[in-house]
Structures are given as structure tokens and as C-alpha cells.
Design an enzyme around this catalytic site. Structure first.
Site, PDB file in Angstrom:
ATOM      1  N   GLU A 143       5.274  -7.699   5.143  1.00 37.31           N
ATOM      2  CA  GLU A 143       4.378  -7.703   6.312  1.00 37.31           C
ATOM      3  C   GLU A 143       3.780  -9.096   6.543  1.00 37.31           C
ATOM      4  OE1 GLU A 143       1.652  -4.401   5.693  1.00 37.31           O
ATOM      5  OE2 GLU A 143       3.134  -2.987   6.439  1.00 37.31           O
ATOM      6  N   GLU A 185       9.259   0.998   5.458  1.00 38.93           N
ATOM      7  CA  GLU A 185       8.032   1.748   5.149  1.00 38.93           C
ATOM      8  C   GLU A 185       7.733   2.668   6.316  1.00 38.93           C
ATOM      9  OE1 GLU A 185       4.440  -0.199   3.862  1.00 38.93           O
ATOM     10  OE2 GLU A 185       5.566  -1.777   2.833  1.00 38.93           O
TER      11      GLU A 185
HETATM   12  C1  BG6 Z   1       1.677  -1.258   4.197  1.00 37.10           C
HETATM   13  C2  BG6 Z   1       1.809  -2.033   2.908  1.00 37.10           C
HETATM   14  O1  BG6 Z   1       0.840  -1.968   5.045  1.00 37.10           O
HETATM   15  O2  BG6 Z   1       1.047  -0.029   4.163  1.00 37.10           O
HETATM   16  C3  BG6 Z   1       1.743  -1.183   1.652  1.00 37.10           C
HETATM   17  O3  BG6 Z   1       2.984  -2.806   2.887  1.00 37.10           O
HETATM   18  C4  BG6 Z   1       0.682  -0.130   1.813  1.00 37.10           C
HETATM   19  O4  BG6 Z   1       1.527  -2.007   0.541  1.00 37.10           O
HETATM   20  C5  BG6 Z   1       1.062   0.753   2.990  1.00 37.10           C
HETATM   21  O5  BG6 Z   1       0.454   0.629   0.671  1.00 37.10           O
HETATM   22  C6  BG6 Z   1       0.133   1.922   3.208  1.00 37.10           C
HETATM   23  O6  BG6 Z   1      -1.181   1.460   3.315  1.00 37.10           O
HETATM   24  P1  BG6 Z   1      -2.323   2.052   2.397  1.00 37.10           P
HETATM   25  O7  BG6 Z   1      -3.531   1.259   2.699  1.00 37.10           O
HETATM   26  O8  BG6 Z   1      -2.443   3.485   2.777  1.00 37.10           O
HETATM   27  O9  BG6 Z   1      -1.863   1.893   1.000  1.00 37.10           O
END
Ligand code: BG6
Length: 462
Positions: A172, A361
Site C-alpha cells: 500500500e 487483500e
Molecule cells: C491493509 C493492510 O490496509 O488493511 C493490512 O495492508 C491490514 O496490513 C488490512 O491489516 C486490514 O486493516 P486492519 O486495520 O483491519 O488490520
């Protein structure tokens, strides 16, 4: 109808600092993520002896990875995305020689994945860098960090060249504009000038890693990684449409440089109007011409853009605060759920870049309940993932070239945004709570069997 290709890479995605624990084992140095134990919004708290954080041990993947990989294999994973902790390899960031114990750990991890034909997809830097480089060089604020990163990248490419064929540079990368310490290791409240100069250094380093990867592992593919921050115009007023164009450009800028190898012309205007003057050398321009093989991104939610922001409330997001779309519902953490947005984004990115895409993701953070018989009925997670995957299938039918899909947090892990365990994404439950209590026992949730069926049928069971 065109659907998921036969070699589609199904799997899951995680990051070293959110699963491994063992934060100071076997010679590992302190990373920026080790200091953010109160979560990104809690700010940076320098740790002193006795401080502890849930991330220190996380889900103990460092020691328990064989059983976790076995569970991923049981679901049928073709690929597992994780990251290498830079500080296991170069603890301070600028040592002459790498730390052999750290290199050996990832050898064992990749060998374990190979047993089950699971391809590693490896992020070189997922929200962390050696704190030593922050102290000595102000993180990515200094040009010196480029060479240290390149050395680290060359070390791991050479070591794992026969084991890892899919790589990503920075997780990101566009996050640096919202969270400069996380993204580029800048402490305090840096100016826009400082942030964009650090981003420039990181973009050059990313391109040099692409170059090194192509030289050292000619049969590998290396991509970038963007937070897909899709913005819709709040209304059809032209001023709102223009605002959404600008907001989308904030993050597409990174992709444009990494895919096209040059700065987009419109960024010149942004720099001028914000009194930003970047130092860009001729060598930097040459380096940037080494462009990525594919474009990867995360997608959790969309948001709106308007020229009259004062008229609307902003919503809680991960790191970016968004103006909510009145047509969408949100998760418990206020993230707006928008499956069609994923189809729109896939089409937009394909049209813009004409490079294979990879969704690395996507997922729902939710609280799970373990029933008295040990089952976990996470129908809400199945529903979220199913709705998104149906839109992925539509995008493939639209003609988008997609390499794979790795849902976020296939096993419960520590959240990046809030350093919580109770915000769970996994198909596999881990017995651990926000206070760090729990046996760390792994349990299959109902979504485990659902995802297994999706992978086994190559998406036909959707
Ligand atoms: C993304 C990141 O922004 O979101 C991850 O690359 C992160 O590292 C994921 O865990 C989910 O966000 P969060 O804050 O729920 O862990």
C-alpha cells in the site's frame, strides 16, 4: 461466460509483523512496526524495557507456521502472500552482512509451503522498516535508504531465487501520504515537501528492486501494491466529479509511476501549487524506467468525494477517513461494503494500465463467537467474500486479466489499524483476545469449508 482461469491463484494474505511475533528473536532488529504497538491511530510510542504489545507475540506464526501452512493446504491454497521482516535480514538496516538466522527462517517457511505446492507471494516491505534507518537517516527522508533497501532486496532475491517467483515491493505504497511514519519512516509532522521527497526515494527504490528481481530471477514476476481507494463523486455536479478525479489521482499517482516509469504531467501542477520541489537526479529517472510486471492492490471499501466536504460527516476507515456513500452499509468498524466497487476498480485499473492485476487483500473484519461446541458460524464473512468474488467473476467476464485473489488474514491476526485481535478476518480462528490472553489454539470456522469449496471448484461453487 468467461470465468476464473484454470491457473487462477487462490489463497490468503498476511504480513510478517501481524502474525510472526518473535519480535526480537534470532537477531531480529527493531522495526518501525514494533514501535506502533498502540495501532496506527495511537501514534508512535518509543518502546522502553518492559513495554509490551500484542504484536510482540502476535499469533506466534514464527514457531507455529507448519500447522498453519498445513491448514492453508487443507483449504487448497495455491498461493500464500506474506512479507519478509526486513529487520530479520538486516537488523539495523545498514549492516555489511545479513543475519543468517533470519534468512534461515524464511528458507524453512518457503520449504514448508513447497511441500504443499503453495506459491509464496512475498512483499519486501509491509508497513515496516528497520528503526535503525529511521534514527540514522530519517527513514526514506534520506537518499541513503535507497541503497540499503536495494541491498536487502538483492540479498533476498539471491537467497530465494529458486523458491519465490512472485514478489511485491511496498505494501500500500500510497499510504505514505496519510501515515508517513508507517509508509516512509518520517517521525513528527513532516511537511508535504518532506513526505513527497521521501515517497520519491521509495519509488526509486521500488524500481531498483524491480530491476534487481529481473536480473537475479528472470522467470519471476514482480508487482507493486496499492491501496485501492476508489472514490465516487458524491453527486453528479461537475465539481464533485472533478473532486473525485483528484482524489483518485492521489493514489493512482503511485501506480502511474510504477507502471509507466515516469511522473504523470498533472502531478507537476500539484507540486507547484503546494510549493513542493523534488530533487530528482538523472539516475533516478533511469531507475524509474524499470516498471512492474503486474499491478496488485487491496480493496475493502469505497468512499465519496465532494467539493463541499463540510456538508457531510466523515466515517471511520482504516487509515484514510472517508465520506460515506449513503447507498451502502458499513462493517462494525465503519468500513463501507461495496462489492460492485471491486468490479469497477478492476475495470478501471485494467483500462488504465493494461497489466495483469492481482487482488492481494480483501476481507471483512468482524467479531466472531465461538459456540459451546467449538463451532464458529461466520455467515457474515462468507456473505461478504461471496459478494465480492461474484463481482470479480463479472470483471473477468468483462475482459480483465486477473492473476489471483488472496483474501486478507486467512488466519486471525493482529490488526494493523487498531492493534486488536478481536477484529478478525480469518477462515481459521486463533484463541487470543485483545489483552493477549488465550491458548493460541487454531479452529476452523464455517468459512474455512466454504472457501475450500470455492477453491476446489475454481469459483464454480459461488
Ligand atoms: C491493509 C493492510 O490496509 O488493511 C493490512 O495492508 C491490514 O496490513 C488490512 O491489516 C486490514 O486493516 P486492519 O486495520 O483491519 O488490520
Amino acid at each position: 461466460m468467461k470465468t476464473f482461469p484454470a491457473d487462477f491463484l487462490w489463497g490468503g494474505s498476511m504480513a510478517a509483523n501481524q502474525v510472526e511475533g518473535a519480535w526480537n528473536h534470532d537477531g531480529k532488529g527493531v522495526s518501525t512496526s514494533d514501535l506502533q504497538f498502540k495501532g496506527l491511530h495511537g501514534g508512535v510510542t518509543p518502546r522502553s524495557a518492559g513495554d509490551s504489545c500484542i504484536k510482540d507475540t502476535a499469533i506466534d506464526f514464527y514457531h507455529q507456521y507448519p500447522q498453519d501452512i498445513k491448514l492453508f493446504a487443507e483449504m487448497g491454497f495455491k498461493v500464500l502472500r506474506t512479507s519478509i521482516a526486513w529487520t530479520r535480514i538486516y537488523p539495523q538496516g545498514d549492516e555489511a552482512e545479513p543475519n543468517e538466522a533470519g534468512l534461515a527462517f524464511y528458507d524453512q517457511l518457503f520449504d514448508e509451503m513447497a511441500k504443499y505446492n503453495i506459491q509464496p507471494l512475498i512483499t519486501l516491505s509491509h508497513y515496516e522498516m528497520p528503526y535503525g534507518l529511521v534514527e540514522k537517516y530519517n527513514g526514506w527522508g534520506s537518499r541513503n535508504t535507497i541503497a540499503h533497501f536495494e541491498k536487502y532486496a538483492r540479498t533476498v532475491f539471491s537467497r530465494y531465487k529458486d523458491k519465490v517467483k512472485y514478489w511485491l515491493t511496498f505494501n500500500e505504497i500510497n499510504m505514505a501520504i496519510h501515515s508517513p511514519f508507517t509508509g516512509v519512516g518520517l517521525s513528527g509532522e513532516p511537511s508535504k515537501q518532506e513526505i513527497y521527497q521521501a515517497i520519491h526515494h521509495q519509488l526509486v527504490a521500488s524500481a531498483l528492486a524491480v530491476k534487481a528481481c529481473h536480473e537475479i530471477i528472470p522467470d519471476a514476476k514482480i508487482g507493486n501494491m496499492l491501496l485501492g481507494a476508489l472514490r465516487y463523486p458524491m453527486t453528479c455536479q461537475p465539481k464533485d466529479v472533478l473532486e473525485s478525479l483528484q482524489k483518485n489521482r492521489e493514489w493512482l499517482f503511485f501506480g502511474d509511476v510504477q507502471v509507466r516509469g515516469t511522473y504523470p504531467a498533472w502531478m507537476g501542477r500539484y507540486f507547484r501549487e503546494n510549493n513542493i520541489e523534488l530533487q530528482i537526479s538523472d539516475d533516478d529517472l533511469t531507475a524509474l524506467s524499470h516498471t512492474v510486471d503486474f499491478v496488485s492492490f487491496s480493496y475493502y471499501m469505497s468512499g465519496c468525494a465532494t467539493f463541499e466536504p463540510e456538508k457531510y460527516l466523515t466515517s471511520r476507515g482504516n487509515i484514510i477517513r472517508l465520506i460515506p456513500n449513503p447507498n451502502l452499509k458499513a462493517s462494525e468498524w465503519g468500513w463501507q461494503i461495496d462489492p460492485e466497487g471491486l468490479r469497477i476498480l478492476l475495470n478501471d485499473l485494467w483500462d488504465r494500465y493494461q497489466k495483469p492485476l492481482f487482488i492481494v487483500e480483501n476481507g471483512l473484519g468482524a467479531r466472531d463467537v465461538v459456540e459451546s461446541d467449538g463451532t464458529i458460524n461466520d455467515s457474515y464473512r462468507i456473505d461478504y467474500l461471496r459478494q465480492h468474488l461474484l463481482q470479480v467473476r463479472e470483471a473477468i467476464a468483462d475482459g480483465v486479466e486477473l492473476l489471483g485473489y488472496t483474501s486478507w488474514g486467512p488466519i486471525d491476526l493482529v490488526s494493523a489499524g487498531t492493534a486488536q485481535m478481536e477484529k478478525r478476518y480469518g477462515f481459521i480462528h486463533v484463541d487470543r483476545d485483545d489483552q493477549g490472553q488465550g491458548s493460541l489454539v487454531r479452529r476452523r470456522k464455517n468459512s474455512f469449508w466454504w472457501y475450500q469449496d470455492i477453491i476446489r471448484s475454481n469459483g464454480a461453487a459461488l
